[in-house]
Write a protein that holds these residues in place. Structure first.
Motif, PDB file in Angstrom:
ATOM      1  N   UNK A 151       9.214   5.481  15.164  1.00  0.00           N
ATOM      2  CA  UNK A 151       7.796   5.250  15.463  1.00  0.00           C
ATOM      3  C   UNK A 151       6.902   5.885  14.405  1.00  0.00           C
ATOM      4  N   UNK A 152       7.235   7.103  13.993  1.00  0.00           N
ATOM      5  CA  UNK A 152       6.439   7.793  12.968  1.00  0.00           C
ATOM      6  C   UNK A 152       6.552   7.073  11.627  1.00  0.00           C
ATOM      7  N   UNK A 153       7.748   6.596  11.309  1.00  0.00           N
ATOM      8  CA  UNK A 153       7.977   5.833  10.086  1.00  0.00           C
ATOM      9  C   UNK A 153       7.114   4.572  10.069  1.00  0.00           C
ATOM     10  N   UNK A 154       7.149   3.829  11.150  1.00  0.00           N
ATOM     11  CA  UNK A 154       6.405   2.569  11.220  1.00  0.00           C
ATOM     12  C   UNK A 154       4.898   2.807  11.192  1.00  0.00           C
ATOM     13  N   UNK A 155       4.470   3.916  11.764  1.00  0.00           N
ATOM     14  CA  UNK A 155       3.027   4.231  11.753  1.00  0.00           C
ATOM     15  C   UNK A 155       2.554   4.446  10.316  1.00  0.00           C
ATOM     16  N   UNK A 156       3.376   5.124   9.500  1.00  0.00           N
ATOM     17  CA  UNK A 156       3.024   5.320   8.081  1.00  0.00           C
ATOM     18  C   UNK A 156       3.057   3.996   7.324  1.00  0.00           C
ATOM     19  N   UNK A 157       3.992   3.146   7.656  1.00  0.00           N
ATOM     20  CA  UNK A 157       4.043   1.838   7.011  1.00  0.00           C
ATOM     21  C   UNK A 157       2.783   1.035   7.330  1.00  0.00           C
ATOM     22  N   UNK A 158       2.313   1.129   8.566  1.00  0.00           N
ATOM     23  CA  UNK A 158       1.066   0.447   8.945  1.00  0.00           C
ATOM     24  C   UNK A 158      -0.104   0.957   8.111  1.00  0.00           C
ATOM     25  N   UNK A 159      -0.146   2.271   7.896  1.00  0.00           N
ATOM     26  CA  UNK A 159      -1.231   2.861   7.097  1.00  0.00           C
ATOM     27  C   UNK A 159      -1.216   2.319   5.674  1.00  0.00           C
ATOM     28  N   UNK A 160      -0.027   2.281   5.093  1.00  0.00           N
ATOM     29  CA  UNK A 160       0.096   1.805   3.708  1.00  0.00           C
ATOM     30  C   UNK A 160      -0.339   0.345   3.602  1.00  0.00           C
ATOM     31  N   UNK A 161       0.093  -0.459   4.546  1.00  0.00           N
ATOM     32  CA  UNK A 161      -0.223  -1.884   4.491  1.00  0.00           C
ATOM     33  C   UNK A 161      -1.700  -2.149   4.776  1.00  0.00           C
ATOM     34  N   UNK A 162      -2.333  -1.261   5.508  1.00  0.00           N
ATOM     35  CA  UNK A 162      -3.773  -1.399   5.748  1.00  0.00           C
ATOM     36  C   UNK A 162      -4.543  -1.249   4.440  1.00  0.00           C
ATOM     37  N   UNK A 163      -4.148  -0.273   3.615  1.00  0.00           N
ATOM     38  CA  UNK A 163      -4.785  -0.101   2.306  1.00  0.00           C
ATOM     39  C   UNK A 163      -4.464  -1.308   1.424  1.00  0.00           C
ATOM     40  N   UNK A 164      -3.220  -1.752   1.467  1.00  0.00           N
ATOM     41  CA  UNK A 164      -2.792  -2.882   0.646  1.00  0.00           C
ATOM     42  C   UNK A 164      -3.559  -4.159   0.973  1.00  0.00           C
ATOM     43  N   UNK A 165      -3.946  -4.320   2.219  1.00  0.00           N
ATOM     44  CA  UNK A 165      -4.639  -5.543   2.634  1.00  0.00           C
ATOM     45  C   UNK A 165      -5.958  -5.738   1.892  1.00  0.00           C
ATOM     46  N   UNK A 166      -6.484  -4.665   1.316  1.00  0.00           N
ATOM     47  CA  UNK A 166      -7.745  -4.760   0.559  1.00  0.00           C
ATOM     48  C   UNK A 166      -7.515  -5.228  -0.874  1.00  0.00           C
TER      49      UNK A 166
END
Length: 315
Positions: free
Chosen positions: A278-293
């Motif tokens: 869960x912690x791993x996936x939460x960090x992946x979500x953060x990274x992809x949120x920045x990438x979406x820009x």
């Protein structure tokens, strides 16, 4: 990960093999044993995918990838000495094969050769960031070693330690690629650094979980060294959050006195592997949120993230 980067990966392997000749004749065999590419080449891949579409000299991009990989290799040489590990990538570690004294100096020599590669890029900011990354790695390992036992780390303290241990090099790798594509001061280069930092923390959580839940055969390295060193890695921190305060403090004081089997049973009983995922996936979500820009610049790195998610489940 990232099939489009495979031609560059092939060039990188040839480049690394050629770098052995830069070492003094007496130590070339030892250097070759370390540098020959048997790892996943995750950090060079981060360079390549962050630079996808870059209109720069391919030799420069390969050299930047080599900088990332050689920093990683030299840090592993030192890590294995500190941890007393005998196996890495299913082969004897340099400290096991050549002795601790030789391994220490070999790691230092690889660091030094890496700095020469950075200076060859003739970019002051790149050289400075490379030096700063090496500094963070060394200081991060020292901080983790000196961490007071008996006092559970906070989430922020854990992330601070991981930034030195893993995230600093992930961040540098993304910067090396992104800056090759759009310049050292570009919004993409700055965003890529942040993305790399977040991916590095995610990857360390995965690596921490592997030390507890993966077999040595599958991992290809000596496991259980974190426990022996009394290091507070993510699974243990997640466990202590679930335990009563008094029991958590007692556990923190006695990490190195607990046998691996008993500790793993306690982790499994409290579903800690699920917490790691869960912690791993939460960090992946953060990274992809920045990438979406950055839909255009970040296309390659987004594909990398999608592949990285496949690291879980690890069992």
């Amino acid at each position: 990960m990232a099939k489009s980067a495979q031609p560059l990966v092939s060039d990188l392997k040839k480049f690394l093999a050629s770098k052995v000749r830069d070492f003094e004749p007496e130590i070339r065999n030892a250097a070759r044993d370390c540098i020959s590419s048997r790892g996943k080449l995750i950090r060079p891949l981060l360079v390549f995918v962050s630079a996808r579409g870059a209109k720069c000299d391919p030799s420069s991009l390969v050299r930047r990838a080599a900088i990332a990989e050689l920093i990683h290799i030299s840090s592993l040489v030192h890590d294995d000495i500190i941890d007393g590990a005998d196996i890495r990538r299913n082969r004897e570690t340099p400290n096991k094969k050549f002795g601790i004294k030789t391994a220490v100096l070999l790691g230092d020599a690889i660091f030094a050769h890496t700095m020469l590669l950075a200076f060859q890029e003739c970019e002051t900011v790149l050289s400075m960031k490379t030096v700063e990354c090496v500094q963070k790695i060394c200081e991060g390992e020292i901080s983790q070693t000196l961490a007071k036992r008996g006092i559970p780390l906070t989430d922020s303290a854990y992330e601070s330690a991981v930034r030195g241990k893993t995230a600093a090099l992930f961040s540098l790798s993304c910067f090396l690629g992104a800056s090759a594509k759009s310049g050292v001061d570009s919004p993409w280069a700055k965003a890529a650094e942040k993305i790399g930092d977040t991916l590095g923390i995610a990857y360390q959580i995965y690596d921490d979980a592997c030390d507890w839940f993966m077999s040595e055969k599958d991992a290809g390295k000596t496991l259980g060294t974190d426990l022996a060193e009394g290091k507070q890695t993510f699974p243990l921190l997640a466990l202590m959050k679930k335990l009563p305060s008094r029991e958590a403090k007692r556990l923190a004081k006695s990490f190195d006195a607990i046998d691996q089997k008993s500790a793993r049973e306690l982790l499994e009983k409290n579903s800690i592997l699920n917490d790691c995922e869960a912690a791993f996936m939460e960090r992946m979500d953060r990274a992809e949120k920045i990438l979406s820009k950055f839909p255009s610049e970040g296309e390659g790195l987004m594909e990398f993230c999608e592949s990285m998610r496949d690291l879980f489940p690890i069992l």
